[in-house]
Design a protein around this motif. Structure first.
Motif, PDB file in Angstrom:
ATOM      1  N   GLY A   1       0.894  -1.081   0.108  1.00 17.83           N
ATOM      2  CA  GLY A   1       0.030  -0.059   0.114  1.00 17.83           C
ATOM      3  C   GLY A   1       0.938   1.195  -0.017  1.00 17.83           C
ATOM      4  O   GLY A   1       2.162   1.335   0.317  1.00 17.83           O
ATOM      5  N   ILE A   2       0.289   2.236  -0.497  1.00 18.83           N
ATOM      6  CA  ILE A   2       0.832   3.818  -0.137  1.00 18.83           C
ATOM      7  C   ILE A   2      -0.256   4.808   0.534  1.00 18.83           C
ATOM      8  O   ILE A   2      -1.238   3.778   0.835  1.00 18.83           O
ATOM      9  N   ALA A   3      -0.060   5.746   0.741  1.00 20.15           N
ATOM     10  CA  ALA A   3      -1.056   6.589   1.324  1.00 20.15           C
ATOM     11  C   ALA A   3      -2.327   6.504   0.682  1.00 20.15           C
ATOM     12  O   ALA A   3      -2.361   7.174  -0.494  1.00 20.15           O
ATOM     13  N   GLY A   4      -3.451   6.187   1.261  1.00 17.97           N
ATOM     14  CA  GLY A   4      -4.568   6.022   0.827  1.00 17.97           C
ATOM     15  C   GLY A   4      -5.117   4.971   0.077  1.00 17.97           C
ATOM     16  O   GLY A   4      -6.026   4.680  -0.424  1.00 17.97           O
ATOM     17  N   TYR A   5      -4.223   3.952  -0.163  1.00 12.16           N
ATOM     18  CA  TYR A   5      -4.343   2.589  -0.766  1.00 12.16           C
ATOM     19  C   TYR A   5      -3.500   1.740   0.028  1.00 12.16           C
ATOM     20  O   TYR A   5      -2.596   0.963  -0.146  1.00 12.16           O
ATOM     21  N   PRO A   6      -4.047   1.582   1.389  1.00  8.91           N
ATOM     22  CA  PRO A   6      -3.466   0.386   2.197  1.00  8.91           C
ATOM     23  C   PRO A   6      -4.177  -0.860   2.103  1.00  8.91           C
ATOM     24  O   PRO A   6      -4.107  -1.623   3.156  1.00  8.91           O
ATOM     25  N   ASP A   7      -4.767  -1.337   0.977  1.00  5.37           N
ATOM     26  CA  ASP A   7      -5.390  -2.377   0.879  1.00  5.37           C
ATOM     27  C   ASP A   7      -4.377  -3.706   0.953  1.00  5.37           C
ATOM     28  O   ASP A   7      -3.098  -3.432   0.575  1.00  5.37           O
ATOM     29  N   SER A   8      -4.866  -4.878   1.472  1.00 11.33           N
ATOM     30  CA  SER A   8      -3.971  -6.082   1.545  1.00 11.33           C
ATOM     31  C   SER A   8      -4.807  -7.359   1.046  1.00 11.33           C
ATOM     32  O   SER A   8      -5.903  -7.370   1.737  1.00 11.33           O
ATOM     33  N   THR A   9      -4.194  -7.999   0.427  1.00 10.21           N
ATOM     34  CA  THR A   9      -4.633  -9.365   0.043  1.00 10.21           C
ATOM     35  C   THR A   9      -3.563 -10.485   0.205  1.00 10.21           C
ATOM     36  O   THR A   9      -2.668 -10.220   0.299  1.00 10.21           O
ATOM     37  N   GLU A  10      -4.083 -11.722  -0.167  1.00 11.42           N
ATOM     38  CA  GLU A  10      -3.289 -12.835   0.086  1.00 11.42           C
ATOM     39  C   GLU A  10      -2.182 -12.902  -0.992  1.00 11.42           C
ATOM     40  O   GLU A  10      -1.157 -13.030  -1.212  1.00 11.42           O
ATOM     41  N   LYS A  11      -2.838 -12.299  -2.365  1.00 11.92           N
ATOM     42  CA  LYS A  11      -1.852 -12.102  -3.749  1.00 11.92           C
ATOM     43  C   LYS A  11      -1.365 -10.637  -3.924  1.00 11.92           C
ATOM     44  O   LYS A  11      -1.952  -9.853  -3.843  1.00 11.92           O
ATOM     45  N   GLN A  12      -0.047 -10.429  -3.658  1.00 10.04           N
ATOM     46  CA  GLN A  12       0.480  -9.280  -3.698  1.00 10.04           C
ATOM     47  C   GLN A  12       1.822  -9.304  -3.965  1.00 10.04           C
ATOM     48  O   GLN A  12       2.963 -10.048  -3.560  1.00 10.04           O
ATOM     49  N   PHE A  13       2.257  -8.290  -4.831  1.00 12.94           N
ATOM     50  CA  PHE A  13       3.793  -7.920  -5.120  1.00 12.94           C
ATOM     51  C   PHE A  13       3.944  -6.399  -5.144  1.00 12.94           C
ATOM     52  O   PHE A  13       2.840  -5.638  -4.858  1.00 12.94           O
ATOM     53  N   PHE A  14       5.123  -6.107  -5.009  1.00  6.81           N
ATOM     54  CA  PHE A  14       5.641  -4.655  -4.901  1.00  6.81           C
ATOM     55  C   PHE A  14       6.380  -3.907  -6.105  1.00  6.81           C
ATOM     56  O   PHE A  14       7.010  -4.556  -6.720  1.00  6.81           O
ATOM     57  N   LEU A  15       6.030  -2.684  -6.066  1.00  4.24           N
ATOM     58  CA  LEU A  15       6.794  -1.836  -6.988  1.00  4.24           C
ATOM     59  C   LEU A  15       7.570  -0.723  -6.165  1.00  4.24           C
ATOM     60  O   LEU A  15       7.050  -0.304  -5.190  1.00  4.24           O
ATOM     61  N   ARG A  16       8.651  -0.180  -6.996  1.00  3.31           N
ATOM     62  CA  ARG A  16       9.464   0.824  -6.045  1.00  3.31           C
ATOM     63  C   ARG A  16      10.117   1.682  -7.209  1.00  3.31           C
ATOM     64  O   ARG A  16      10.658   1.228  -8.317  1.00  3.31           O
ATOM     65  N   ALA A  17      10.079   3.030  -7.289  1.00  2.00           N
ATOM     66  CA  ALA A  17      10.571   3.998  -8.033  1.00  2.00           C
ATOM     67  C   ALA A  17      11.531   4.828  -7.342  1.00  2.00           C
ATOM     68  O   ALA A  17      11.204   5.413  -6.310  1.00  2.00           O
ATOM     69  N   TYR A  18      12.583   4.860  -8.021  1.00  2.00           N
ATOM     70  CA  TYR A  18      14.004   5.397  -7.003  1.00  2.00           C
ATOM     71  C   TYR A  18      14.781   6.229  -8.021  1.00  2.00           C
ATOM     72  O   TYR A  18      15.250   5.937  -9.003  1.00  2.00           O
ATOM     73  N   ASP A  19      15.116   7.358  -7.485  1.00  2.00           N
ATOM     74  CA  ASP A  19      15.637   8.242  -8.559  1.00  2.00           C
ATOM     75  C   ASP A  19      16.779   9.357  -7.329  1.00  2.00           C
ATOM     76  O   ASP A  19      15.810  10.252  -7.029  1.00  2.00           O
ATOM     77  N   THR A  20      17.826   9.058  -7.461  1.00  2.00           N
ATOM     78  CA  THR A  20      18.573   9.988  -6.443  1.00  2.00           C
ATOM     79  C   THR A  20      19.137  11.292  -7.079  1.00  2.00           C
ATOM     80  O   THR A  20      19.553  12.321  -6.336  1.00  2.00           O
ATOM     81  N   SER A  21      18.844  11.489  -8.478  1.00  2.00           N
ATOM     82  CA  SER A  21      18.864  13.024  -9.100  1.00  2.00           C
ATOM     83  C   SER A  21      17.729  14.029  -8.449  1.00  2.00           C
ATOM     84  O   SER A  21      17.842  15.071  -8.866  1.00  2.00           O
ATOM     85  N   GLN A  22      16.818  13.400  -8.188  1.00  2.00           N
ATOM     86  CA  GLN A  22      15.700  14.211  -7.889  1.00  2.00           C
ATOM     87  C   GLN A  22      15.525  14.223  -6.099  1.00  2.00           C
ATOM     88  O   GLN A  22      15.549  13.246  -5.611  1.00  2.00           O
ATOM     89  N   HIS A  23      14.964  15.547  -5.888  1.00  2.00           N
ATOM     90  CA  HIS A  23      14.712  15.714  -4.439  1.00  2.00           C
ATOM     91  C   HIS A  23      13.329  16.147  -4.297  1.00  2.00           C
ATOM     92  O   HIS A  23      12.866  17.094  -4.925  1.00  2.00           O
ATOM     93  N   ILE A  24      12.849  15.600  -3.133  1.00  2.00           N
ATOM     94  CA  ILE A  24      11.577  16.323  -2.804  1.00  2.00           C
ATOM     95  C   ILE A  24      11.614  17.685  -2.056  1.00  2.00           C
ATOM     96  O   ILE A  24      11.942  17.826  -1.154  1.00  2.00           O
ATOM     97  N   ARG A  25      10.735  18.670  -2.823  1.00  2.00           N
ATOM     98  CA  ARG A  25      11.005  20.022  -2.622  1.00  2.00           C
ATOM     99  C   ARG A  25       9.823  20.178  -1.402  1.00  2.00           C
ATOM    100  O   ARG A  25       8.571  19.856  -1.380  1.00  2.00           O
ATOM    101  N   PRO A  26      10.220  21.144  -0.610  1.00  2.00           N
ATOM    102  CA  PRO A  26       9.001  21.649   0.789  1.00  2.00           C
ATOM    103  C   PRO A  26       8.148  22.251   0.026  1.00  2.00           C
ATOM    104  O   PRO A  26       8.233  22.908  -1.099  1.00  2.00           O
ATOM    105  N   ALA A  27       6.929  21.986   0.466  1.00  2.00           N
ATOM    106  CA  ALA A  27       5.767  22.764  -0.103  1.00  2.00           C
ATOM    107  C   ALA A  27       5.876  24.324   0.111  1.00  2.00           C
ATOM    108  O   ALA A  27       6.441  24.974   0.955  1.00  2.00           O
ATOM    109  N   GLY A  28       5.586  25.004  -1.152  1.00  2.00           N
ATOM    110  CA  GLY A  28       5.717  26.546  -1.272  1.00  2.00           C
ATOM    111  C   GLY A  28       6.834  26.965  -1.714  1.00  2.00           C
ATOM    112  O   GLY A  28       7.214  28.006  -1.913  1.00  2.00           O
ATOM    113  N   ARG A  29       7.980  25.918  -1.891  1.00  2.00           N
ATOM    114  CA  ARG A  29       9.538  26.366  -2.264  1.00  2.00           C
ATOM    115  C   ARG A  29       9.311  26.747  -3.728  1.00  2.00           C
ATOM    116  O   ARG A  29       9.149  25.794  -4.650  1.00  2.00           O
TER     117      ARG A  29
END
Length: 455
Positions: A331-359
């Motif tokens: 799950g992610i925020a807003g999607y916390p569902d869980s079932t017996e059949k489940q796999f996972f995904l991840r997106a990762y980029d070290t060149s991008q940084h999360i900007r604070p709100a309003g910046r």
């Protein structure tokens, strides 16, 4: 025949009624009422607070109490005892000055002839006075004037206290000794051509002794640093490290036994240096940021797993090419569902940084100190024939996310699954085929992806 004079002299052993009769013949018997802090009670109260703190910390560490609960208990103890201590040390005093003695509600009767020294104690505020008596414990009255104090005396009380001390100096006729000359100094009572010594006393300077003390501390710390480092806190840290290593070895053996029946785990990614590992979730947090307690929560988590090693789940941890470790979680925020059949995904980029709100977007100052782009989510499915639809709808903007693989050099995508979550090799291969369909739609080269199996 002369009329005999009425006298009013008596000793300490006279009966109380005689004392009252004689006191009524005196001119004035002023009474002073004010609040004051009891320093003896303060010392006893602080000692009790420290003893309680030590007992709570020792009990909490001995029983492996959660560090957050321990902090809450300590703070509650401190606030409650501080409130009770303030009420306990803040006392009402009434002092009456007679011709030969004073009467105090807190200290009883004190005869002026028993006073050997009058001074202002070094540990108290400017408005304080200390009486030292022959063969008896000294007594102290003290005002609180600091603006930072939780409670303090009013201006009226300070004026009244100053009047009381000056009247006490006059009535007691105390004459301090001049030790240098070996003779007595002028009386504190005003005499002809001399100024009366009044309260408050001039406070002594502590600059020199404090400077000497700080110098000694620096010398001891510099010359005996090795001795100070070998203290109980160092031994506590060493014991925590030893327990951590012991628990980690035991957990690794338990996980190896579990994997014999747990089944395989799989990874599909364009990060060729990445690997995965199955392991229980170990809490490595150190909320107090105290080095000796660095492994406290980790040891508690591992001991919990060892006590229930067959029921606590094993999670997939991705070790990326840059050595970062990330736990794949449902799950992610807003999607916390869980079932017996489940796999996972991840997106990762070290060149991008999360900007604070309003910046502003064009503001790149100190951008490197913000968290990198790292999103993980679970894909829950009930019908494996619709895996492409399940992946596409697992997170908003899935196509935009996958397009970044083509547009950004360091953008990595990870897909993981394990047999215990309903995704053996056959089903995971179907998930790879479904993900490749979406990658092709986003014009991403799927030949850069590799699939690995871990038993």
């Amino acid at each position: 025949m002369s009329t005999p004079q009425r006298t009013c002299s008596y000793r300490k052993q006279n009966v109380y009624s005689a004392g009252i009769f004689c006191d009524r013949l005196m001119v004035t018997t002023p009474t002073y009422s004010f609040n004051m802090t009891d320093h003896r009670r303060s010392i006893r109260g602080i000692a009790a607070m420290m003893a309680g703190f030590i007992i709570i910390m020792f009990t909490g560490l001995k029983t492996n109490l959660n560090i957050n609960w321990l902090i809450g208990i300590v703070l509650t103890w401190f606030l409650i005892t501080l409130f009770l201590l303030i009420r306990w040390i803040w006392r009402q005093e009434n002092v009456t000055l007679y011709a030969d003695r004073l009467s105090s509600d807190l200290y009883g009767e004190i005869y002026y002839e028993d006073i050997v020294r009058i001074s202002s104690p070094w540990y108290a505020d400017t408005y304080s006075i200390k009486l030292q008596r022959k063969g008896k414990r000294s007594v102290t009255w003290s005002m609180v004037t600091s603006g930072r104090a939780l409670i303090k005396n009013s201006d009226e009380e300070i004026k009244l206290f100053t009047t009381f001390t000056n009247e006490l100096l006059k009535k007691s006729k105390y004459q301090p000794e001049n030790k240098a000359a070996g003779t007595s100094t002028h009386s504190v009572i005003q005499t002809a051509g001399q100024q009366e010594k009044t309260f408050p006393f001039r406070k002594p300077s502590f600059v020199v002794p404090v400077g000497i003390l700080l110098t000694l501390v620096i010398l001891i710390r510099t010359c005996g640093g090795n001795w100070f480092r070998r203290n109980d806190m160092s031994r506590l840290k060493e014991a925590g490290v030893q327990l951590f290593n012991y628990n980690m070895e035991a957990v690794q053996k338990a996980v190896a036994e579990r994997l014999k029946t747990e089944g395989s785990a799989f990874l599909y990614t364009n990060d060729h240096a990445a690997t995965i590992k199955l392991f229980p979730d170990i809490d490595t947090d150190n909320p107090l940021n105290i080095d000796p307690f660095r492994y406290t929560e980790a040891n508690r988590s591992m001991e919990e797993f060892l006590a229930h090693k067959d029921s606590i789940p094993l999670h997939i941890f991705i070790i990326s090419g840059d050595s970062s470790i990330s736990r794949m979680q449902p799950g992610i925020a807003g999607y916390p569902d869980s079932t017996e059949k489940q796999f996972f995904l991840r997106a990762y980029d070290t060149s991008q940084h999360i900007r604070p709100a309003g910046r502003p977007l064009n503001d790149t100052a100190d951008l490197q100190k913000y968290p990198v782009f790292d999103v993980r989510w679970g894909v829950n499915v009930k019908d494996t024939s619709n895996l492409a639809i399940a992946i596409d709808r697992s997170i908003p903007g899935m196509h935009i996310m996958l397009s970044q693989i083509r547009l950004r050099r360091h953008f990595y995508c990870y897909m993981t699954g394990k047999a215990s979550n309903g995704f053996g090799k056959e089903r995971f291969t179907l998930a790879i085929y479904a993900l490749n369909q979406l990658l092709c739609k986003c014009k991403v080269d799927t030949t850069t992806f590799v699939m690995r199996q871990y038993n």
